[in-house]
Motif scaffolding. Structure first.
Motif, short mmCIF file in Angstrom:
data_model
loop_
_atom_site.label_atom_id
_atom_site.label_comp_id
_atom_site.label_asym_id
_atom_site.label_seq_id
_atom_site.Cartn_x
_atom_site.Cartn_y
_atom_site.Cartn_z
N LEU A 15 43.48 30.20 28.38
CA LEU A 15 44.12 30.66 29.62
C LEU A 15 43.72 32.09 30.01
CD1 LEU A 15 47.74 29.43 28.80
CD2 LEU A 15 46.41 28.64 30.75
N GLU A 46 41.00 34.05 30.44
CA GLU A 46 40.01 34.40 31.47
C GLU A 46 40.38 33.87 32.86
OE1 GLU A 46 35.94 33.26 30.73
OE2 GLU A 46 35.20 34.82 32.08
N PRO A 47 40.79 32.60 32.98
CA PRO A 47 41.17 32.12 34.32
C PRO A 47 42.35 32.89 34.92
CG PRO A 47 40.88 30.27 32.83
CD PRO A 47 40.78 31.50 31.99
N ALA A 53 41.05 36.10 36.17
CA ALA A 53 40.29 35.91 37.42
C ALA A 53 41.24 35.71 38.60
CB ALA A 53 39.36 34.72 37.29
N ALA A 54 42.36 35.03 38.34
CA ALA A 54 43.34 34.78 39.41
C ALA A 54 44.18 36.03 39.70
CB ALA A 54 44.25 33.62 39.01
N HIS A 67 53.22 35.23 32.30
CA HIS A 67 52.83 34.57 33.54
C HIS A 67 53.42 35.35 34.69
CE1 HIS A 67 51.06 31.15 31.50
NE2 HIS A 67 52.01 31.35 30.61
N GLY A 118 51.52 35.24 41.57
CA GLY A 118 50.45 34.30 41.90
C GLY A 118 50.89 32.85 41.82
N SER A 131 49.83 26.35 40.48
CA SER A 131 48.41 26.18 40.76
C SER A 131 47.92 24.80 40.34
CB SER A 131 47.60 27.27 40.05
OG SER A 131 48.03 27.39 38.71
N THR A 132 48.58 24.19 39.36
CA THR A 132 48.12 22.90 38.88
C THR A 132 48.43 21.77 39.87
OG1 THR A 132 50.15 22.61 37.66
CG2 THR A 132 48.33 23.54 36.46
N PRO A 178 50.17 27.77 45.79
CA PRO A 178 50.98 28.45 44.77
C PRO A 178 51.83 29.60 45.33
CG PRO A 178 48.71 28.20 44.04
CD PRO A 178 48.74 27.78 45.47
N ALA A 182 42.57 40.19 41.66
CA ALA A 182 42.40 39.33 42.83
C ALA A 182 43.60 39.36 43.77
CB ALA A 182 42.15 37.90 42.36
#
Ligand code: SF4
Lengths: 635, 76
Positions: free
Chosen positions: A247, A249-250, A253-254, A430, A434, A458-459, A482, A580
């Motif tokens: 989890l 890196e993603p 990035a987000a 978390h 986002g 997001s999922t 999201p 981001a």
């Protein structure tokens, strides 16, 4: 009754009595294990306003309905009591091997009341139970205690659930561990167990699950289908190959990798703590829980030395890493090892240290307060020393052992702004800026900020994705962005929260069922029905989840919780500093409006958040409405 | 083109490796490149090209580009 031992072990540590109680099928259909069984017992047996560390607090350890079934991820049990961290309904789940072993030993749950004068542990085997003295175990690290218990009972296969030094010292976020690698981390359940002078529960059972099931053939067939399916689904494949460190890196990035106490959403040291670095620097092996084909657990070596406590999960990499501004993976693994050796919740520990780091950088505390520790973001040594001191309640560690909310009250000034918590419990790693439904989950969760209340937004944001398609079986109709809060999003929340709650009742690990992972919701029903013969529909299953949520809510209402407690830390309404989503935040008005809509769907008064009698009766919880009225009358 | 696949996305390539060299003779739409590689666009949540977050559908890439793709991620 199929699928159940029908037995509950009652332990009174004040009197030393042990009693076995039989559970009827009629009762079990309403409260079939885990969160539902625990909620029922807490609400009926803990008198209102009981101090969490008093002998009157009731500690419930309950298997899920399916725990121990030969189906991947049906491994979890719950530990529940009034929480010393939140003062409300408390719970924490863990996977591993202990729950299935309890099932094989003939019990569905253990209910512990009272307080022993001397340290003790429980020894449960094949329907028998005894209380044994544990003075020689008190003050020792978890690995030593496990070895000692197995040696003195003469069986290497005994499964040991235990608290650590942190629980003995009543650290408000002390947890429990089983097999040294699986953790009931949250909500301070280890401190409640410590307050009862109960160090461990050792279990061994030789029964076979198949003898309990209604249709063991179907259950075995499903189990083997799922074992093959793990590598055919991208989510479960990812959990197997990389595990939760995937989890890092993603999320970075987000723009929602919590960094420096949630000030930032991107961490410049991310490359040093992401999965590829983990694999290269510390990974030694992959391990599993009972009968689980996913095998998401990681073994690590720290500076070349194998750790007996397993490797850090994503939450720990976030809380001890980016949230403290630390990019040293060996140190993060060491922090994980220390927390697990003393049995501290890694999330609350890291987040409380990050809170203190921000207070330090703002001059709210200085070297005089911290016993000379330079508690700046990025100071690895300071983080490791603080873990020791928290667990032992030494010096400044004694204040941080109270959690960020209570510590902020003591420190004063703006410190409360830096305590990133809800109802006293620190946020998991978390950032809801986002993924807004995660924020709603943090706010409404009865146990304080918890990231496992609903599927993360997001999922379910793309209608063609596998996760979204699986979620349709639950009644999710449209893919939604999201960063949106509207009526339909709350309708989705209402469904998804019931589903996650059901998982806590049934004992599925969150990495099993869809939409998070690979077990289709229809197969979840197949497993329940094969075990019990109940022919449960999806609607009935979701109602079981909703019933458990409502009992926890009634518990909190009786303790005086209301809408003002369903809030978020102010920081989340402030813009993120980088990444981001730099400049983005949640909006107060949208958040409040969404909550009002959600309470309406739940049948709760939007002013007080108390469930209506009508809704409670629809959920067969009329007795809980009576309890509420009695407590209002006596106030 | 240097392509990196985060999270569960390597599941879709035969080697199941997260790093790929994808030679591009001329600039191409990223969505088409992915469809040739068998990576479903529906599983891609974030697209980062040369360090910039971009919208996948609107992106054209060339051989010198560094492309990182991430799927939606849940809790853990
Ligand atoms: S998915 Fe991981 S944590 Fe869950 S039961 Fe399987 S091995 Fe254990």
């Amino acid at each position: 009754m199929y699928g159940s031992n029908e037995k509950l072990l009652r332990v009174n540590l004040t009197t030393g009595s042990l009693n076995v109680e039989t559970i009827s099928e009629e009762f079990y259909r309403l409260y079939p294990g885990g969160k539902a069984l625990a909620g029922y017992i807490l609400l009926n047996e803990i008198p209102p306003h009981t101090e969490p560390f008093s002998p009157e607090n009731v500690l419930v350890i309950a298997n899920g309905l399916l725990t121990g079934a030969p189906v991947s991820t049906a491994t979890r049990y719950i530990v529940s009591a009034r929480s010393p961290l939140t003062n409300g309904y408390g719970e924490s789940e863990a996977a591993g091997f202990w729950g299935p072993e309890l099932k094989m030993a003939g019990f569905e749950a253990i209910v512990v009341t009272g307080r022993s004068e001397q340290p003790v542990y429980l020894w449960i085997h094949d329907g028998q139970a005894e209380i044994r003295q544990a003075t020689h175990l008190w003050g020792h690290e978890c690995a030593e205690v496990q070895t000692t218990i197995r040696t003195e009972l003469g069986d290497e296969k005994i499964r040991v659930l235990q608290i650590g030094i942190a629980g003995e010292n009543l650290v408000r976020y002390a947890g429990l561990t089983n097999d040294l690698r699986h953790f009931n981390g949250r909500n301070g359940m280890g401190a409640v167990m410590g307050s009862k002078n109960l160090r461990a529960i050792a279990v061994r059972g030789k029964q076979r699950y198949q003898t309990l099931a209604h249709d063991s053939g179907s259950l075995l067939a499903l189990g083997s289908k799922l074992a093959k399916g793990v590598r055919e689904n991208p989510q479960s494949w990812d959990l197997q190959v990389k595990g939760t460190p995937s989890l890092v890196e993603p999320l970075n990035a987000a723009g929602i990798l919590p960094t420096r106490n949630f000030r930032q959403g991107a961490f410049e040291g991310m490359d040093d703590i992401k999965w590829e670095a983990y694999e290269k620097q510390i990974l030694t092996a992959r391990r599993s829980c009972y009968a689980c084909a996913i095998r998401c657990k990681r073994e690590v070596a720290i500076n070349g030395k194998p750790s007996p406590y397993g490797g850090p999960e994503y939450e720990t990499i976030g809380s001890m890493g980016s949230d403290c501004g630390i990019n040293d993976l060996q140190a993060i693994a060491k922090a994980n090892e220390l927390c697990n050796a003393y049995m501290l919740d890694t999330i609350s520990t890291g987040a409380t240290i990050a809170f203190a780091m921000e207070c330090f950088e703002h001059g709210l505390i200085g070297l005089d307060d911290t016993d000379g520790i330079d508690l700046r973001f990025g100071n690895t040594e300071a983080m490791l020393v603080m873990i020791e001191r928290i667990a032992r309640r030494q010096g400044f560690g004694n204040l941080l052992a109270e959690g960020s909310k209570r510590a902020a009250d003591q420190i004063g000034g703006d410190a409360h702004f830096f305590a990133i918590q809800v109802k006293g419990q620190e946020l998991a790693m978390h950032d809801p800026r986002g993924k807004y439904n995660v924020g709603i989950g943090y706010a409404v969760s009865e146990i304080g900020a918890d990231h496992l209340v609903v599927t993360h937004d997001s999922t379910l944001a793309k209608s063609e994705s596998i996760m979204f398609k699986n979620a349709q079986a639950l009644g999710i109709r449209n893919a939604l962005p999201p960063r949106l809060l509207n009526d339909e999003k709350m309708e989705q929340f209402y469904i998804l929260e019931k589903w996650n709650s059901l998982e806590k009742v049934v004992g599925y690990c969150f990495f099993g069922p869809a939409p998070r992972s690979f077990i289709h919701p229809d197969d979840v029903l197949v497993s329940i029905n094969a075990a019990t013969g109940w022919n449960l529909t999806m609607e009935e299953a979701l109602q079981i989840g909703e019933r458990a949520i409502n009992m926890a809510r009634v518990f909190n209402a009786r303790e005086g919780f209301s809408r003002k407690d369903d809030c978020l830390p102010e920081r989340l309404f402030q813009p993120l500093e980088n990444g981001a989503l730099a400049g983005q935040s949640m909006q107060h008005a949208d958040f409040e409006q969404a909550l009002t809509r959600l309470y309406y769907l739940k049948g709760w008064d939007p002013e007080t958040t108390v469930p209506s009698r009508k809704r409670l009766e629809q959920l067969s919880l009329g007795w809980a409405a009576d309890l509420l009225e009695q407590s209002e009358a006596s106030n | 083109m240097n392509l990196q696949l985060g999270g569960h996305l390597p599941f879709y390539v035969s080697t199941r490796q997260g790093k790929l060299e994808v030679p591009l003779k001329e600039p191409a739409r990223l969505s088409e490149v992915l469809s040739q590689l068998g990576i479903p666009v529906s599983e891609v949540y974030l697209t980062v090209v040369n360090g910039e977050l971009v919208t996948l559908d609107e992106t054209t890439v060339s051989d010198s580009d560094d492309v990182r793709l991430f799927p939606p991620m849940d809790g853990g």
